[in-house]
Design an enzyme around this catalytic site. Structure first.
Site, PDB file in Angstrom:
ATOM      1  N   GLU A 134      11.867  -9.620  10.721  1.00  0.00           N
ATOM      2  CA  GLU A 134      10.861  -8.954   9.889  1.00  0.00           C
ATOM      3  C   GLU A 134      11.250  -9.150   8.422  1.00  0.00           C
ATOM      4  OE1 GLU A 134       8.728  -4.586   9.327  1.00  0.00           O
ATOM      5  OE2 GLU A 134      10.459  -4.778  10.644  1.00  0.00           O
ATOM      6  N   HIS A 146      11.886  -2.213   2.884  1.00  0.00           N
ATOM      7  CA  HIS A 146      12.652  -3.449   2.691  1.00  0.00           C
ATOM      8  C   HIS A 146      13.177  -3.530   1.258  1.00  0.00           C
ATOM      9  CE1 HIS A 146      11.398  -5.707   6.458  1.00  0.00           C
ATOM     10  NE2 HIS A 146      10.738  -4.564   6.526  1.00  0.00           N
ATOM     11  N   HIS A 198       3.757  -6.466   6.030  1.00  0.00           N
ATOM     12  CA  HIS A 198       4.259  -6.218   4.679  1.00  0.00           C
ATOM     13  C   HIS A 198       3.536  -7.175   3.726  1.00  0.00           C
ATOM     14  CE1 HIS A 198       7.423  -3.290   5.586  1.00  0.00           C
ATOM     15  NE2 HIS A 198       7.491  -3.915   6.742  1.00  0.00           N
ATOM     16  N   ASN A 222       0.363   0.113   8.409  1.00  0.00           N
ATOM     17  CA  ASN A 222       1.541   0.381   7.586  1.00  0.00           C
ATOM     18  C   ASN A 222       1.958  -0.852   6.806  1.00  0.00           C
ATOM     19  OD1 ASN A 222       2.288   2.286  10.321  1.00  0.00           O
ATOM     20  ND2 ASN A 222       2.245   3.235   8.316  1.00  0.00           N
ATOM     21  N   ARG A 230     -15.401  -3.032   0.409  1.00  0.00           N
ATOM     22  CA  ARG A 230     -15.658  -4.368  -0.149  1.00  0.00           C
ATOM     23  C   ARG A 230     -14.430  -5.274  -0.081  1.00  0.00           C
ATOM     24  NH1 ARG A 230     -18.408  -1.354  -4.336  1.00  0.00           N
ATOM     25  NH2 ARG A 230     -20.666  -1.440  -3.996  1.00  0.00           N
ATOM     26  N   GLY A 252       2.078   9.570  15.398  1.00  0.00           N
ATOM     27  CA  GLY A 252       1.417  10.604  14.626  1.00  0.00           C
ATOM     28  C   GLY A 252       1.999  10.797  13.247  1.00  0.00           C
ATOM     29  N   HIS A 254       3.376   7.718  11.310  1.00  0.00           N
ATOM     30  CA  HIS A 254       3.069   6.503  10.560  1.00  0.00           C
ATOM     31  C   HIS A 254       1.575   6.327  10.326  1.00  0.00           C
ATOM     32  CE1 HIS A 254       7.243   5.484  11.308  1.00  0.00           C
ATOM     33  NE2 HIS A 254       7.120   4.483  10.474  1.00  0.00           N
ATOM     34  N   ASP A 278       9.353   0.491  16.590  1.00  0.00           N
ATOM     35  CA  ASP A 278       9.912   0.376  15.236  1.00  0.00           C
ATOM     36  C   ASP A 278      11.118   1.309  15.090  1.00  0.00           C
ATOM     37  OD1 ASP A 278      10.032  -0.796  12.694  1.00  0.00           O
ATOM     38  OD2 ASP A 278       8.791   0.754  11.772  1.00  0.00           O
ATOM     39  N   GLY A 313      11.278   3.028   9.153  1.00  0.00           N
ATOM     40  CA  GLY A 313      11.311   2.904  10.598  1.00  0.00           C
ATOM     41  C   GLY A 313      10.886   4.198  11.265  1.00  0.00           C
TER      42      GLY A 313
END
Length: 383
Positions: A134, A146, A198, A222, A230, A252, A254, A278, A313
């Site tokens: 990732e 990150h 990301h 996320n 638009r 519930g 994230h 995750d 995470g």
């Protein structure tokens, strides 16, 4: 050569094959593979059987994004033991196959992580199927947890390294706007599963990546450009494009359940949304803090976050995600079970060997109670 193990049967539980529910059936095991699924009354004479005493026998869960568990963070333990330790931590919660996930780090550490998983797979360490990388080729604007100092464009050397891991199963998360379509095409042609995440990409940029071979988005909603009226962004592209699978963190925390229910109704097939954990080290562990990229992460109220509130995470396991999918996302049990097993297997190109209870499939199984708690797991026929 050791003698061939005799056939054995599992009986006494309701069975979900990945397609339908069966009562009064048995699963016939031949070593690490499923030999047959047949009426219990039709078992061949002389076959030893084990009565499971009720419950639901289902395909084992497959977690395509698991950073850690049981106190282990794969980024900090990029060894075969570290990868196997992550898999072992999640096995009691129904995960029979996983991709230990290495998040954005230095190239030398990433190389260690790849070598560690290669060693674990070669040694047949239970539950380790491949690796999820990732990053680091992400969007700084959507960095999440990150380290922005380590995010960078994909070089030719990076591309060559990704194409020479020696692993059959490699999932790579990239930002669609920072990795070129030509790079995506080379990865996809080389057998790498490319996922967009990301990412602050436009819908058109995501579609272009899908045209080049990208087949997934990482933790839908996320750390990605949102769905606006638009500017549909990555979220809109993921829901509208039938080629793109999407992992969801169903805790519930994230993503609100309302958004996930809407996404499940909106998703165009044949690709589907599937469950990921995750998970970080506190999953399956009593510890409430750990360090990520030199910063302290704290568990509080079911969330893992830095001091500034940024999520880092999840404190989630696949059985909990399954229960959330049934109870909060209002998914039928069969569909929720597919989200935990068959769909991630199909996303990874393993739908012919994992995610179903059927002849020829891996004997990766989970036995659940009526409340969807895990009683037992089997990996390649072994508990």
């Amino acid at each position: 050569m050791p003698p061939h193990a005799p056939l054995r049967a599992l009986t006494g539980a309701r069975i979900f094959t990945g397609d339908r529910f069966l009562d009064d059936y048995a699963v016939l095991l031949d070593g690490g593979r499923i030999a047959d699924v047949l009426p219990a009354a039709a078992l061949p004479p002389g076959v030893g059987s084990e009565d499971l005493g009720g419950g639901l026998l289902a395909p084992g869960f497959l977690d395509a994004q698991v950073n850690g568990g049981g106190g282990v963070l794969f980024n900090d333990a990029p060894t075969a033991d570290g990868a196997a330790g992550v898999a072992a931590a999640h096995r009691p919660t129904g995960t029979t196959g996983c991709l230990p996930t290495f998040i954005t780090g230095r190239p030398d550490r990433q190389a260690l992580a790849v070598a560690a998983v290669r060693e674990a797979v070669a040694a047949r360490r239970p539950g380790v199927l491949g690796i999820h990388l990732e990053g680091p080729h992400l969007s700084v604007a959507r960095k999440g947890a990150h380290d922005p100092a380590l995010i960078r464009p994909m070089s030719d050397a990076d591309l060559d390294a990704l194409l020479s891991t020696g692993l059959d199963t490699v999932l790579v998360t990239v930002a669609a706007e920072t990795v070129s379509p030509a790079q995506v095409r080379r990865l996809a042609d080389g057998g790498v599963v490319v996922s967009v995440g990301h990412s602050d990409a436009t819908t058109d940029q995501v579609r272009t990546a899908a045209d080049a071979g990208a087949r997934c988005v990482t933790h839908l909603f996320n750390a990605m450009s949102p769905l606006a009226h638009r500017a549909p962004g990555v979220v809109g592209a993921a829901l509208d494009d039938g080629r793109l699978w999407g992992g969801i963190i169903a805790d519930g925390v994230h993503v609100d359940a309302v958004a996930l229910r809407a996404a499940l109704r909106a998703k165009r097939g044949p690709a589907r949304l599937f469950l990921v954990s995750d998970a970080m080290p506190p999953a399956g562990s009593p510890g409430d803090t750990f360090t990520l990229s030199g910063r302290t992460v704290t568990r509080h109220g079911g969330a893992l976050s830095f001091d500034d509130g940024t999520l880092a995470g999840a404190d989630l396991t696949m059985d909990a995600a399954l229960r959330f999918a049934v109870r909060e996302l209002e998914q039928p049990l069969g569909e929720a079970l597919r989200m935990a097993s068959l769909y991630p297997a199909e996303m990874l190109g393993q739908g012919g060997v994992r995610g179903r209870i059927a002849a020829g499939y891996a004997a990766d199984l989970v036995l659940l109670t009526e409340a969807l708690d895990v009683r037992r797991t089997w990996i390649e026929g072994s508990t």
